[in-house]
Motif scaffolding. Structure first.
Motif, short mmCIF file in Angstrom:
data_model
loop_
_atom_site.label_atom_id
_atom_site.label_comp_id
_atom_site.label_asym_id
_atom_site.label_seq_id
_atom_site.Cartn_x
_atom_site.Cartn_y
_atom_site.Cartn_z
N GLN A 161 0.81 -1.21 0.00
CA GLN A 161 0.00 0.00 0.00
C GLN A 161 0.84 1.27 0.00
O GLN A 161 0.35 2.34 -0.35
N THR A 162 2.08 1.16 0.40
CA THR A 162 2.90 2.36 0.58
C THR A 162 4.09 2.45 -0.36
O THR A 162 4.67 3.53 -0.52
N GLU A 163 4.45 1.34 -1.01
CA GLU A 163 5.69 1.29 -1.79
C GLU A 163 5.73 2.34 -2.89
O GLU A 163 6.74 3.03 -3.09
N ALA A 164 4.63 2.50 -3.64
CA ALA A 164 4.61 3.45 -4.74
C ALA A 164 4.77 4.88 -4.24
O ALA A 164 5.51 5.69 -4.83
N LEU A 165 4.07 5.21 -3.15
CA LEU A 165 4.16 6.56 -2.60
C LEU A 165 5.57 6.85 -2.07
O LEU A 165 6.11 7.94 -2.27
N ILE A 166 6.15 5.87 -1.37
CA ILE A 166 7.51 6.05 -0.88
C ILE A 166 8.48 6.19 -2.05
O ILE A 166 9.40 7.02 -2.02
N GLY A 167 8.26 5.41 -3.10
CA GLY A 167 9.10 5.51 -4.29
C GLY A 167 9.07 6.90 -4.90
O GLY A 167 10.11 7.44 -5.32
N ARG A 168 7.88 7.52 -4.93
CA ARG A 168 7.77 8.87 -5.49
C ARG A 168 8.51 9.88 -4.62
O ARG A 168 9.14 10.81 -5.14
N GLU A 169 8.45 9.69 -3.30
CA GLU A 169 9.18 10.60 -2.42
C GLU A 169 10.69 10.44 -2.61
O GLU A 169 11.44 11.43 -2.61
N LEU A 170 11.13 9.21 -2.78
CA LEU A 170 12.56 8.98 -3.02
C LEU A 170 12.99 9.60 -4.34
O LEU A 170 14.06 10.23 -4.43
N ASP A 171 12.17 9.47 -5.36
CA ASP A 171 12.49 10.03 -6.67
C ASP A 171 12.54 11.56 -6.63
O ASP A 171 13.31 12.19 -7.39
N SER A 172 11.74 12.15 -5.77
CA SER A 172 11.70 13.62 -5.70
C SER A 172 12.92 14.20 -5.01
O SER A 172 13.21 15.40 -5.16
N GLY A 173 13.63 13.37 -4.23
CA GLY A 173 14.79 13.85 -3.50
C GLY A 173 14.45 14.54 -2.19
O GLY A 173 15.35 14.93 -1.44
N ARG A 174 13.16 14.70 -1.90
CA ARG A 174 12.75 15.35 -0.65
C ARG A 174 12.56 14.28 0.43
O ARG A 174 11.44 13.93 0.79
N THR A 175 13.69 13.79 0.92
CA THR A 175 13.67 12.71 1.92
C THR A 175 14.55 13.08 3.10
O THR A 175 15.41 13.97 2.99
N PRO A 176 14.37 12.43 4.23
CA PRO A 176 15.22 12.72 5.39
C PRO A 176 16.67 12.38 5.10
O PRO A 176 16.99 11.58 4.22
N ALA A 177 17.55 12.98 5.88
CA ALA A 177 18.98 12.71 5.72
C ALA A 177 19.25 11.22 5.92
O ALA A 177 18.73 10.60 6.85
N GLY A 178 20.05 10.65 5.02
CA GLY A 178 20.40 9.25 5.14
C GLY A 178 19.41 8.29 4.52
O GLY A 178 19.63 7.08 4.52
N VAL A 179 18.30 8.80 3.99
CA VAL A 179 17.31 7.94 3.34
C VAL A 179 17.33 8.23 1.84
O VAL A 179 16.80 9.24 1.39
#
Length: 266
Positions: A161-179
């Motif tokens: 349920q969350t993988e696609a949304l997390i993937g989009r956040e990772l692709d955007s570069g707006r993630t916490p430090a170290g993630v």
């Protein structure tokens, strides 16, 4: 016309019913079928007395007995009552009461969020009685990795349920430090599950804000809501043994129990 005895009985209730309910309560918290001696011990009464009540409870459909093992369990009528009660539970109403009480207890901004097709969404927030506060906008969509409420949902929802949304956040570069990867995100969410809540004192999606959030579960032990405490960075005590996090845990646990989660058994 009512008599004095009728009035007295109305005030004091029916003791036999209360005894029967203590047996049902013992069985409900047992989480499995039980022997007579175990039910009696849990209900705090002699086995002979418990047996008499069990006979009546079986006749009413509230209890049933397995003829092969002699164990007792909740009957079909008890299960039907439970399903009806759960169907009538208004989880949002109970959630609103919970965040209102938590706001009064902590004097901090408290928010309630639920899961939607697009991720977690704030459905209500309560503002504290202090001059400097953090305002949370109802309807705000939460980041799964850069908000405390989002991390709670991402930690306890199935990954599908969350993988696609997390993937989009990772692709955007707006993630916490170290993630920077899905494996990094999984490690972060594993830490949230181990702690039982999410604490964010940096890398929050809003500048100068810190927050902590705890999951609320339903009778299926599935996450259904998240309660978050939000404040100005450096203004809250978010230490592991502090009063703020203890109050947050209690509020989430109490609300989960009201939604049908059984208390943890030793």
């Amino acid at each position: 016309m009512s008599t004095a005895n009728d009035e007295l009985e109305g005030k004091h209730g029916v003791q036999s019913l209360e005894v029967g309910m203590s047996i049902l309560r013992a069985m409900a918290t047992g989480r499995r079928s039980m022997m007579l001696k175990d039910i009696a011990q849990a209900a705090g009464m002699p086995p002979s007395k418990a047996h008499r009540y069990l006979v009546s409870l079986i006749r009413s459909g509230l209890v049933e007995q397995d003829r092969l093992t002699s164990r007792y369990d909740l009957g079909p009528f008890a299960l039907n009552l439970g399903l009806v009660a759960l169907d009538r539970v208004d989880r949002i109403r109970l959630g609103l009461l919970a965040i209102n009480d938590l706001r009064d207890l902590t004097n901090e901004t408290v928010a309630l969020s639920v899961w939607s097709e697009g991720g977690p969404v704030v459905v209500r927030w309560e503002r504290p009685r202090r001059p400097i506060t953090v305002n949370v906008v109802t309807g705000t969509s939460l980041s799964l990795l850069r908000s405390a409420g989002g991390r709670v949902f991402a930690a306890w929802l199935p990954e599908r349920q969350t993988e696609a949304l997390i993937g989009r956040e990772l692709d955007s570069g707006r993630t916490p430090a170290g993630v920077r990867s899905m494996d990094d995100a999984r490690a972060l969410l594993a830490q949230v599950r181990d702690a039982g809540l999410a604490i964010l004192t940096g890398d929050y999606f809003a500048r100068g804000v810190e927050a902590a959030a705890a999951p609320v579960f339903n009778f299926k032990n599935e996450i259904t809501m998240a309660i978050a405490i939000v404040g100005v960075e450096g203004s809250m005590d978010l230490s592991p043994g502090g009063a703020t996090l203890a109050a947050l845990r209690r509020a989430a646990d109490d609300l989960s129990r009201r939604l049908g989660v059984s208390p943890a058994q030793d």
